[in-house]
Design a protein around this motif. Structure first.
Motif, PDB file in Angstrom:
ATOM      1  N   HIS A   1      24.551   0.362  58.118  1.00 57.63           N
ATOM      2  CA  HIS A   1      25.397   0.503  59.310  1.00 57.63           C
ATOM      3  C   HIS A   1      26.064   1.882  59.278  1.00 57.63           C
ATOM      4  O   HIS A   1      25.389   2.885  59.229  1.00 57.63           O
ATOM      5  N   ASP A   2      27.385   1.942  59.271  1.00 62.08           N
ATOM      6  CA  ASP A   2      28.076   3.242  59.278  1.00 62.08           C
ATOM      7  C   ASP A   2      28.414   3.738  57.875  1.00 62.08           C
ATOM      8  O   ASP A   2      28.979   4.820  57.713  1.00 62.08           O
ATOM      9  N   GLU A   3      28.082   2.962  56.867  1.00 60.99           N
ATOM     10  CA  GLU A   3      28.379   3.331  55.482  1.00 60.99           C
ATOM     11  C   GLU A   3      27.202   4.099  54.874  1.00 60.99           C
ATOM     12  O   GLU A   3      26.056   3.648  54.915  1.00 60.99           O
ATOM     13  N   ILE A   4      27.504   5.284  54.321  1.00 63.15           N
ATOM     14  CA  ILE A   4      26.472   6.085  53.650  1.00 63.15           C
ATOM     15  C   ILE A   4      27.044   6.543  52.310  1.00 63.15           C
ATOM     16  O   ILE A   4      28.149   7.085  52.247  1.00 63.15           O
ATOM     17  N   PHE A   5      26.301   6.319  51.242  1.00 65.88           N
ATOM     18  CA  PHE A   5      26.769   6.760  49.931  1.00 65.88           C
ATOM     19  C   PHE A   5      25.582   7.068  49.021  1.00 65.88           C
ATOM     20  O   PHE A   5      24.451   6.634  49.268  1.00 65.88           O
ATOM     21  N   THR A   6      25.859   7.836  47.983  1.00 70.12           N
ATOM     22  CA  THR A   6      24.831   8.175  47.001  1.00 70.12           C
ATOM     23  C   THR A   6      25.201   7.565  45.652  1.00 70.12           C
ATOM     24  O   THR A   6      26.377   7.383  45.334  1.00 70.12           O
ATOM     25  N   VAL A   7      24.178   7.258  44.880  1.00 71.85           N
ATOM     26  CA  VAL A   7      24.347   6.778  43.513  1.00 71.85           C
ATOM     27  C   VAL A   7      23.625   7.766  42.618  1.00 71.85           C
ATOM     28  O   VAL A   7      22.443   8.041  42.829  1.00 71.85           O
ATOM     29  N   PRO A   8      24.318   8.371  41.657  1.00 73.39           N
ATOM     30  CA  PRO A   8      23.690   9.416  40.829  1.00 73.39           C
ATOM     31  C   PRO A   8      22.539   8.885  39.993  1.00 73.39           C
ATOM     32  O   PRO A   8      22.470   7.698  39.660  1.00 73.39           O
ATOM     33  N   GLY A   9      21.635   9.803  39.662  1.00 84.41           N
ATOM     34  CA  GLY A   9      20.493   9.443  38.839  1.00 84.41           C
ATOM     35  C   GLY A   9      20.864   9.334  37.372  1.00 84.41           C
ATOM     36  O   GLY A   9      22.003   9.576  36.973  1.00 84.41           O
ATOM     37  N   ARG A  10      19.884   8.960  36.592  1.00 86.07           N
ATOM     38  CA  ARG A  10      20.059   8.805  35.145  1.00 86.07           C
ATOM     39  C   ARG A  10      19.060   9.741  34.461  1.00 86.07           C
ATOM     40  O   ARG A  10      17.862   9.646  34.693  1.00 86.07           O
ATOM     41  N   ARG A  11      19.546  10.635  33.651  1.00 90.50           N
ATOM     42  CA  ARG A  11      18.691  11.652  33.055  1.00 90.50           C
ATOM     43  C   ARG A  11      17.853  11.077  31.924  1.00 90.50           C
ATOM     44  O   ARG A  11      18.383  10.468  30.984  1.00 90.50           O
ATOM     45  N   VAL A  12      16.550  11.244  32.037  1.00 89.70           N
ATOM     46  CA  VAL A  12      15.619  10.847  30.974  1.00 89.70           C
ATOM     47  C   VAL A  12      14.549  11.928  30.877  1.00 89.70           C
ATOM     48  O   VAL A  12      14.416  12.776  31.764  1.00 89.70           O
ATOM     49  N   VAL A  13      13.793  11.901  29.803  1.00 93.28           N
ATOM     50  CA  VAL A  13      12.648  12.800  29.675  1.00 93.28           C
ATOM     51  C   VAL A  13      11.492  12.151  30.422  1.00 93.28           C
ATOM     52  O   VAL A  13      10.962  11.117  30.002  1.00 93.28           O
ATOM     53  N   ALA A  14      11.102  12.736  31.538  1.00 91.38           N
ATOM     54  CA  ALA A  14      10.058  12.156  32.377  1.00 91.38           C
ATOM     55  C   ALA A  14       8.689  12.318  31.728  1.00 91.38           C
ATOM     56  O   ALA A  14       8.308  13.410  31.312  1.00 91.38           O
ATOM     57  N   VAL A  15       7.969  11.211  31.659  1.00 92.38           N
ATOM     58  CA  VAL A  15       6.627  11.205  31.085  1.00 92.38           C
ATOM     59  C   VAL A  15       5.585  10.862  32.143  1.00 92.38           C
ATOM     60  O   VAL A  15       4.508  11.450  32.181  1.00 92.38           O
ATOM     61  N   ASP A  16       5.919   9.921  33.023  1.00 93.51           N
ATOM     62  CA  ASP A  16       4.953   9.416  33.995  1.00 93.51           C
ATOM     63  C   ASP A  16       5.718   8.801  35.159  1.00 93.51           C
ATOM     64  O   ASP A  16       6.420   7.807  34.996  1.00 93.51           O
ATOM     65  N   THR A  17       5.588   9.388  36.356  1.00 93.50           N
ATOM     66  CA  THR A  17       6.320   8.878  37.518  1.00 93.50           C
ATOM     67  C   THR A  17       5.601   7.723  38.214  1.00 93.50           C
ATOM     68  O   THR A  17       6.152   7.136  39.156  1.00 93.50           O
ATOM     69  N   ASN A  18       4.416   7.375  37.766  1.00 95.66           N
ATOM     70  CA  ASN A  18       3.667   6.285  38.383  1.00 95.66           C
ATOM     71  C   ASN A  18       4.455   4.974  38.317  1.00 95.66           C
ATOM     72  O   ASN A  18       4.878   4.542  37.247  1.00 95.66           O
ATOM     73  N   GLY A  19       4.655   4.360  39.462  1.00 96.23           N
ATOM     74  CA  GLY A  19       5.335   3.075  39.518  1.00 96.23           C
ATOM     75  C   GLY A  19       6.847   3.138  39.562  1.00 96.23           C
ATOM     76  O   GLY A  19       7.506   2.089  39.684  1.00 96.23           O
TER      77      GLY A  19
END
Length: 334
Positions: free
Chosen positions: A258-276
């Motif tokens: 509706h009129d509410e918009i917000f962000t939730v921060p990410g979590r830092r990890v060592v990325a190996v595979d973005t699949n899925g």
């Protein structure tokens, strides 16, 4: 009639995952980070080249919505997967893999033909590129889907990859009608930039008069709305969905309700595979909503689960890992 929380419809594909070089992607004329459809012969030739020159990492009962139902089920929800597989060894392997993950399926999904496969190619930057032979799943129709448990489900989940199939879109239309008639909430994911680029009309048809929850990433949001900013994209997407979730990779997620918009921060990890990763995000998000959590809590859990998926090869975690992560999350947020 079995009772489920989540009724999902999607492609049934056996994933074959490889670690590949950027040079290999260039040589095979594959666009990094997207999904490309192909025929059986070309798929077989690519598989041979991959086995000869690249690093094989294993196989799983894949498909975008299947990955979502696995996360949902492993966290404690009850899920059904409507799909189409061939009457071959891979088809039996596919359904057994889902059943082992606690997901309900139906023998109605089995038909004459060849089960589809997806070559999942993970480059050194952890990005996934997919080369897909749909096989019999390209002809998924309402005939192969047992809709009985949808009437009492909490959520209907629709995979955007189905936008390329005329018969699958008809099945989605029937599922949407059943959902609306029984007050079942509808969620849909745009799935991939390639679907937005090449199957836009199909996505429009499946979105129809709107959904309750729409998942997409930043690139898909901008492409679908043909805008240059997330703010403008949200303005247009609001006419299609009550709640919009835009994933922002390592930067977390943007949620609009509706009129509410917000962000939730990410979590830092060592990325190996973005699949899925996006699939796992959707599964965890839906699980949290179904458990009565608010949108912010759902996003936090989804980011936790999806970031752990990114930190490992393959589109899923081990079943016990989901439970362990959920337990630690509940302790931290208690």
């Amino acid at each position: 009639m079995a009772t489920v929380d989540l009724f999902a419809i999607g492609n049934a594909l056996i994933d074959q995952e490889f670690k590949v070089s950027d040079d290999f992607l260039t040589l095979q004329n594959l666009q990094k980070g997207t999904m490309q459809l192909t025929d059986g012969e070309t798929q077989s030739q690519l598989f041979s080249k991959l086995k000869e020159t690249q690093i094989y990492k294993g196989q799983a009962s894949g498909g975008s919505a299947a990955n979502t139902t696995v996360a949902f089920s492993a966290l404690g929800g009850k899920a059904f997967y409507g799909c189409r597989v061939g009457n071959d060894d891979l088809g039996a392997l596919y359904l057994q893999g889902l059943n082992d993950a606690g997901i309900q399926t139906s023998t109605q999904s089995i038909s004459q033909g060849v089960t589809g496969t997806c070559m999942v190619l993970v480059s050194p930057d952890s990005e996934r590129t997919m080369h897909t032979y749909l096989g019999i799943t390209a002809e998924l129709s309402n005939t192969e889907i047992d809709f009985s448990s949808l009437q009492t489900a909490q959520w209907l989940y629709i995979e955007g990859y189905l936008s390329t199939s005329d018969t699958a879109r008809q099945a989605v239309k029937q599922a949407r009608q059943i959902a609306r008639d029984n007050d079942v909430k509808i969620a849909l994911t745009l799935s991939d930039p390639a679907m937005v680029q090449y199957a836009r009309a199909g996505l429009d048809e499946m979105l129809d008069d709107g959904v309750d929850l729409l998942f997409c990433n930043e690139q898909e949001a901008l492409m679908y709305t043909q805008t240059d900013s997330i703010e403008d994209a949200l303005d247009k997407l609001k006419s299609l969905s009550k709640t919009i979730v835009i994933t922002l990779s390592a930067n977390g997620a943007l949620i609009a309700h509706h009129d509410e918009i917000f962000t939730v921060p990410g979590r830092r990890v060592v990325a190996v595979d973005t699949n899925g990763a996006g699939d796992a995000f959707a599964g965890a998000f839906l699980y949290a909503l179904n458990a009565g959590k608010d949108l912010q809590t759902a996003a936090k859990l989804a980011i936790l689960i999806s970031s752990e998926v990114v930190s490992k090869f393959g589109p899923r975690l081990e079943n016990t890992e989901y439970a362990t992560l959920l337990n630690s999350f509940q302790l931290e947020t208690a």
